[in-house]
Design a protein around this motif. Structure first.
Motif, PDB file in Angstrom:
ATOM      1  N   LYS A 329      -2.436 -12.246 -11.680  1.00  0.00           N
ATOM      2  CA  LYS A 329      -1.719 -12.633 -12.898  1.00  0.00           C
ATOM      3  C   LYS A 329      -0.282 -13.022 -12.551  1.00  0.00           C
ATOM      4  O   LYS A 329       0.250 -13.994 -13.091  1.00  0.00           O
ATOM      5  N   THR A 330       0.293 -12.241 -11.635  1.00  0.00           N
ATOM      6  CA  THR A 330       1.669 -12.520 -11.218  1.00  0.00           C
ATOM      7  C   THR A 330       1.797 -13.953 -10.718  1.00  0.00           C
ATOM      8  O   THR A 330       2.783 -14.629 -10.966  1.00  0.00           O
ATOM      9  N   TYR A 331       0.777 -14.400  -9.997  1.00  0.00           N
ATOM     10  CA  TYR A 331       0.824 -15.749  -9.437  1.00  0.00           C
ATOM     11  C   TYR A 331       0.222 -16.791 -10.381  1.00  0.00           C
ATOM     12  O   TYR A 331      -0.038 -17.915  -9.994  1.00  0.00           O
ATOM     13  N   GLY A 332      -0.009 -16.374 -11.632  1.00  0.00           N
ATOM     14  CA  GLY A 332      -0.477 -17.314 -12.636  1.00  0.00           C
ATOM     15  C   GLY A 332      -1.956 -17.644 -12.537  1.00  0.00           C
ATOM     16  O   GLY A 332      -2.406 -18.658 -13.052  1.00  0.00           O
ATOM     17  N   LEU A 333      -2.727 -16.780 -11.852  1.00  0.00           N
ATOM     18  CA  LEU A 333      -4.158 -17.039 -11.717  1.00  0.00           C
ATOM     19  C   LEU A 333      -4.905 -16.176 -12.728  1.00  0.00           C
ATOM     20  O   LEU A 333      -4.729 -14.957 -12.740  1.00  0.00           O
ATOM     21  N   ALA A 334      -5.685 -16.815 -13.575  1.00  0.00           N
ATOM     22  CA  ALA A 334      -6.463 -16.064 -14.567  1.00  0.00           C
ATOM     23  C   ALA A 334      -7.909 -16.532 -14.525  1.00  0.00           C
ATOM     24  O   ALA A 334      -8.371 -17.255 -15.398  1.00  0.00           O
ATOM     25  N   PRO A 335      -8.647 -16.151 -13.469  1.00  0.00           N
ATOM     26  CA  PRO A 335     -10.026 -16.633 -13.332  1.00  0.00           C
ATOM     27  C   PRO A 335     -10.911 -16.146 -14.475  1.00  0.00           C
ATOM     28  O   PRO A 335     -10.865 -14.964 -14.821  1.00  0.00           O
ATOM     29  N   LYS A 336     -11.668 -17.067 -15.051  1.00  0.00           N
ATOM     30  CA  LYS A 336     -12.567 -16.707 -16.150  1.00  0.00           C
ATOM     31  C   LYS A 336     -13.999 -16.574 -15.645  1.00  0.00           C
ATOM     32  O   LYS A 336     -14.889 -16.198 -16.397  1.00  0.00           O
ATOM     33  N   SER A 337     -14.229 -16.964 -14.412  1.00  0.00           N
ATOM     34  CA  SER A 337     -15.572 -16.853 -13.845  1.00  0.00           C
ATOM     35  C   SER A 337     -15.432 -16.664 -12.343  1.00  0.00           C
ATOM     36  O   SER A 337     -14.346 -16.849 -11.776  1.00  0.00           O
ATOM     37  N   TRP A 338     -16.547 -16.316 -11.717  1.00  0.00           N
ATOM     38  CA  TRP A 338     -16.528 -16.172 -10.251  1.00  0.00           C
ATOM     39  C   TRP A 338     -16.180 -17.495  -9.601  1.00  0.00           C
ATOM     40  O   TRP A 338     -15.506 -17.532  -8.579  1.00  0.00           O
ATOM     41  N   ALA A 339     -16.645 -18.575 -10.219  1.00  0.00           N
ATOM     42  CA  ALA A 339     -16.357 -19.898  -9.647  1.00  0.00           C
ATOM     43  C   ALA A 339     -14.853 -20.156  -9.671  1.00  0.00           C
ATOM     44  O   ALA A 339     -14.290 -20.692  -8.713  1.00  0.00           O
ATOM     45  N   ASP A 340     -14.202 -19.740 -10.769  1.00  0.00           N
ATOM     46  CA  ASP A 340     -12.740 -19.900 -10.874  1.00  0.00           C
ATOM     47  C   ASP A 340     -12.052 -19.139  -9.745  1.00  0.00           C
ATOM     48  O   ASP A 340     -11.135 -19.637  -9.103  1.00  0.00           O
ATOM     49  N   LEU A 341     -12.535 -17.902  -9.529  1.00  0.00           N
ATOM     50  CA  LEU A 341     -11.917 -17.057  -8.500  1.00  0.00           C
ATOM     51  C   LEU A 341     -12.113 -17.692  -7.123  1.00  0.00           C
ATOM     52  O   LEU A 341     -11.179 -17.736  -6.316  1.00  0.00           O
ATOM     53  N   ALA A 342     -13.324 -18.217  -6.899  1.00  0.00           N
ATOM     54  CA  ALA A 342     -13.606 -18.854  -5.603  1.00  0.00           C
ATOM     55  C   ALA A 342     -12.723 -20.078  -5.402  1.00  0.00           C
ATOM     56  O   ALA A 342     -12.235 -20.323  -4.300  1.00  0.00           O
ATOM     57  N   ARG A 343     -12.494 -20.822  -6.504  1.00  0.00           N
ATOM     58  CA  ARG A 343     -11.647 -22.013  -6.408  1.00  0.00           C
ATOM     59  C   ARG A 343     -10.193 -21.637  -6.105  1.00  0.00           C
ATOM     60  O   ARG A 343      -9.458 -22.422  -5.517  1.00  0.00           O
ATOM     61  N   ALA A 344      -9.793 -20.439  -6.539  1.00  0.00           N
ATOM     62  CA  ALA A 344      -8.393 -20.021  -6.351  1.00  0.00           C
ATOM     63  C   ALA A 344      -8.137 -19.472  -4.950  1.00  0.00           C
ATOM     64  O   ALA A 344      -7.002 -19.169  -4.607  1.00  0.00           O
ATOM     65  N   VAL A 345      -9.203 -19.352  -4.157  1.00  0.00           N
ATOM     66  CA  VAL A 345      -9.057 -18.731  -2.835  1.00  0.00           C
ATOM     67  C   VAL A 345      -8.015 -19.451  -1.957  1.00  0.00           C
ATOM     68  O   VAL A 345      -7.141 -18.790  -1.372  1.00  0.00           O
ATOM     69  N   PRO A 346      -8.057 -20.810  -1.851  1.00  0.00           N
ATOM     70  CA  PRO A 346      -7.058 -21.464  -1.003  1.00  0.00           C
ATOM     71  C   PRO A 346      -5.628 -21.150  -1.445  1.00  0.00           C
ATOM     72  O   PRO A 346      -4.752 -20.910  -0.607  1.00  0.00           O
ATOM     73  N   LEU A 347      -5.419 -21.097  -2.775  1.00  0.00           N
ATOM     74  CA  LEU A 347      -4.080 -20.823  -3.296  1.00  0.00           C
ATOM     75  C   LEU A 347      -3.663 -19.381  -2.993  1.00  0.00           C
ATOM     76  O   LEU A 347      -2.546 -19.115  -2.558  1.00  0.00           O
ATOM     77  N   MET A 348      -4.614 -18.447  -3.187  1.00  0.00           N
ATOM     78  CA  MET A 348      -4.311 -17.040  -2.900  1.00  0.00           C
ATOM     79  C   MET A 348      -3.931 -16.882  -1.432  1.00  0.00           C
ATOM     80  O   MET A 348      -3.006 -16.156  -1.092  1.00  0.00           O
ATOM     81  N   CYS A 349      -4.703 -17.588  -0.554  1.00  0.00           N
ATOM     82  CA  CYS A 349      -4.436 -17.494   0.881  1.00  0.00           C
ATOM     83  C   CYS A 349      -3.048 -18.036   1.191  1.00  0.00           C
ATOM     84  O   CYS A 349      -2.324 -17.478   2.028  1.00  0.00           O
ATOM     85  N   ARG A 350      -2.705 -19.104   0.485  1.00  0.00           N
ATOM     86  CA  ARG A 350      -1.388 -19.705   0.715  1.00  0.00           C
ATOM     87  C   ARG A 350      -0.278 -18.717   0.325  1.00  0.00           C
ATOM     88  O   ARG A 350       0.692 -18.535   1.032  1.00  0.00           O
ATOM     89  N   PHE A 351      -0.511 -18.055  -0.843  1.00  0.00           N
ATOM     90  CA  PHE A 351       0.497 -17.095  -1.305  1.00  0.00           C
ATOM     91  C   PHE A 351       0.610 -15.912  -0.347  1.00  0.00           C
ATOM     92  O   PHE A 351       1.699 -15.392  -0.127  1.00  0.00           O
ATOM     93  N   ALA A 352      -0.522 -15.496   0.197  1.00  0.00           N
ATOM     94  CA  ALA A 352      -0.495 -14.318   1.076  1.00  0.00           C
ATOM     95  C   ALA A 352      -0.187 -14.700   2.520  1.00  0.00           C
ATOM     96  O   ALA A 352       0.015 -13.820   3.350  1.00  0.00           O
ATOM     97  N   GLY A 353      -0.197 -16.004   2.803  1.00  0.00           N
ATOM     98  CA  GLY A 353       0.055 -16.444   4.170  1.00  0.00           C
ATOM     99  C   GLY A 353      -1.144 -16.250   5.085  1.00  0.00           C
ATOM    100  O   GLY A 353      -0.998 -15.990   6.270  1.00  0.00           O
ATOM    101  N   ILE A 354      -2.341 -16.355   4.500  1.00  0.00           N
ATOM    102  CA  ILE A 354      -3.573 -16.213   5.289  1.00  0.00           C
ATOM    103  C   ILE A 354      -3.949 -17.588   5.831  1.00  0.00           C
ATOM    104  O   ILE A 354      -3.950 -18.576   5.098  1.00  0.00           O
ATOM    105  N   SER A 355      -4.272 -17.632   7.106  1.00  0.00           N
ATOM    106  CA  SER A 355      -4.542 -18.926   7.737  1.00  0.00           C
ATOM    107  C   SER A 355      -5.879 -19.495   7.265  1.00  0.00           C
ATOM    108  O   SER A 355      -6.754 -18.762   6.791  1.00  0.00           O
ATOM    109  N   GLU A 356      -5.988 -20.811   7.457  1.00  0.00           N
ATOM    110  CA  GLU A 356      -7.217 -21.539   7.104  1.00  0.00           C
ATOM    111  C   GLU A 356      -8.412 -20.973   7.864  1.00  0.00           C
ATOM    112  O   GLU A 356      -9.503 -20.787   7.345  1.00  0.00           O
ATOM    113  N   ASP A 357      -8.160 -20.654   9.144  1.00  0.00           N
ATOM    114  CA  ASP A 357      -9.234 -20.149   9.996  1.00  0.00           C
ATOM    115  C   ASP A 357      -9.748 -18.790   9.497  1.00  0.00           C
ATOM    116  O   ASP A 357     -10.956 -18.567   9.409  1.00  0.00           O
TER     117      ASP A 357
END
Length: 425
Positions: A329-357
């Motif tokens: 929520k802090t990062y403005g992500l409000a997934p309404k479905s599992w698909a939403d959450l899966a789509r937000a993964v690249p953004l979450m990784c970016r926020f946390a600094g998790i590499s693509e690999d």
DNA sequence: GGAAGCTACTCAACTGTCAT
DNA sequence: ATGACAGTTGAGTAGCTTCC
């Protein structure tokens, strides 16, 4: 008790953690890697992703076109200093709407803004008169996110194409099935009635085809095609052929599959009509066991569309994940479905600094849904400063998943409990 | 007369709320 | 989704007063 330090009305554009994060991202942009034209095309395409609407896209394009093309060169600074009034005039909206849309674009991470004390937009120049910084609308974040957003657009387009194809194929299969039923003369009323009822049942389960998921449509199409083939006396397809149509898994997954052993289930001989009908009943019963299971799975799939899918390993609901990770929520992500959450993964990784690999390995090992939960947990722990290396943490989770020792549900419920404790205190 | 200080006003921006 | 309005901010500016 009300916090007396809080101003009743926050003054100026709010700075949320997400906006601050976006600013940091903008500063990391490598200017010169993307041209203005590329960004303009991307901005126009973004509406299809649902990130922004048409008006916001129009405003974004206006902003991109306001910055000179050289501003996107290596030594340039793509910052726009146009007033809200002028932008409003250009896109034919009110000044207030432009202000709100800029806030929305800021939240979505498509622009960043640096406000001056009096909100006026002006450039800061060096001794040579070159713009080095400024208070205005900064487009650098678009450069930083170009690859990610472009990929998102491509993905959405290909999904749409696949969905359209599934819809067309389903409509065609339904039409064929009804036509085959209407023209099939060699079967008894009873058989035709039963097959007709099954076609209707499939049609009812799908409901409005335009609103059904492409997966549901593909399964329904396969079932309809199978019914038509039975009506046409075609021999059952080989396992390989079925596999090429991605059908094998549908039968295997329900665990009730019975291979059709009768090559011609509907005997044609008039003399043997009675016994053939009986045989048809039997063979229909036997050969359709798997298909009946398929219909059941169709119903199940339909329920799954409306309800969150449970993780195969851990029974975690999406709401539990959201409760466990308020960082979303802090990062403005409000997934309404599992698909939403899966789509937000690249953004979450970016926020946390998790590499693509690390992200790719997690998805490969755990699947999209479970990996999304793992990334959300990692982001939350990173936000709480429980972990200092989110990438390493995710890799460790991936390794545990490989060894069958990952119990994500425990982490989710543990974090959810911690969050609710913090809320109540 | 000119410089300095004060006041009132304008401007451009924001947010919240309400009506359409 | 959009527009309109009210209420808010601080910089800038014009006009007035005061002081040297």
């Amino acid at each position: 008790m009300r916090d007396t330090h809080m101003h009743p009305r926050p003054i100026g554009r709010r700075i949320t953690p997400q906006r601050a994060q976006n600013r940091r991202l903008a500063q990391s942009a490598e200017i010169g890697t993307v041209t203005r034209a590329q960004l303009a095309v991307l901005a126009q395409s973004l509406t299809c992703t649902g990130l922004i609407n048409g008006t916001e896209s129009h405003l974004l394009v206006a902003l991109i076109n306001t910055a000179p093309a050289e501003a996107f060169d290596k030594s340039g600074r793509p910052i726009v200093f146009k007033s809200n009034q002028q932008l409003a005039f250009e896109i034919g909206r009110s000044v207030g709407r432009v202000s709100r849309m800029l806030s929305r674009l800021f939240d979505t991470g498509l622009i960043t803004m640096q406000d001056s004390g009096n909100y006026k937009r002006y450039p800061i120049r060096n001794g040579e008169g070159e713009i080095t910084d400024g208070c205005g609308i900064d487009l650098r974040i678009l450069v930083a996110r170009y690859a990610e957003l472009d990929e998102l657009v491509r993905q959405v387009r290909s999904e749409k194409k696949a969905a359209d194809a599934a819809l067309r194929r389903y409509r065609g299969a339904l039409r064929n099935a009804r036509h085959a039923l209407a023209t099939a003369a060699e079967h008894s009323e009873y058989i035709l009635g039963r097959i007709g009822a099954r076609v209707d049942r499939v049609s009812n389960l799908v409901g409005v085809a335009g609103k059904a998921s492409s997966r549901l449509l593909r399964r329904a199409t396969a079932l309809l095609e199978w019914l038509v083939e039975r009506l046409m006396h075609l021999p059952p397809r080989s396992a390989e052929a079925q596999e090429t149509e991605n059908m094998t898994c549908l039968r295997v997954e329900n665990g009730m599959h019975r291979q059709i052993t009768t090559p011609h289930p509907f005997a044609a001989s008039n003399e043997e009509r009675r016994s053939a009908d009986a045989e048809q009943h039997r063979s229909l019963k036997a050969s359709s066991a798997s298909k009946w299971a398929l219909e059941k799975s169709l119903r199940r799939r339909r329920r799954e569309i409306n309800q969150p899918r449970h993780l195969p390993q851990a029974m975690v609901a999406l709401q539990d994940v959201i409760r466990a990770a308020p960082a979303l929520k802090t990062y403005g992500l409000a997934p309404k479905s599992w698909a939403d959450l899966a789509r937000a993964v690249p953004l979450m990784c970016r926020f946390a600094g998790i590499s693509e690999d690390a992200r790719r390995r997690a998805v490969e090992q755990m699947g999209e849904q479970q990996a999304a939960v793992a990334v959300a947990v990692t982001l939350e722990k990173y936000e709480r400063q429980d972990v200092s290396s989110p990438g390493g943490y995710l890799r460790a989770m991936t390794d545990r998943a490989r060894a069958g020792e990952l119990y994500l549900a425990r982490s989710v419920f543990g974090l959810a409990a911690r969050s609710s404790m913090e809320v109540t205190h």
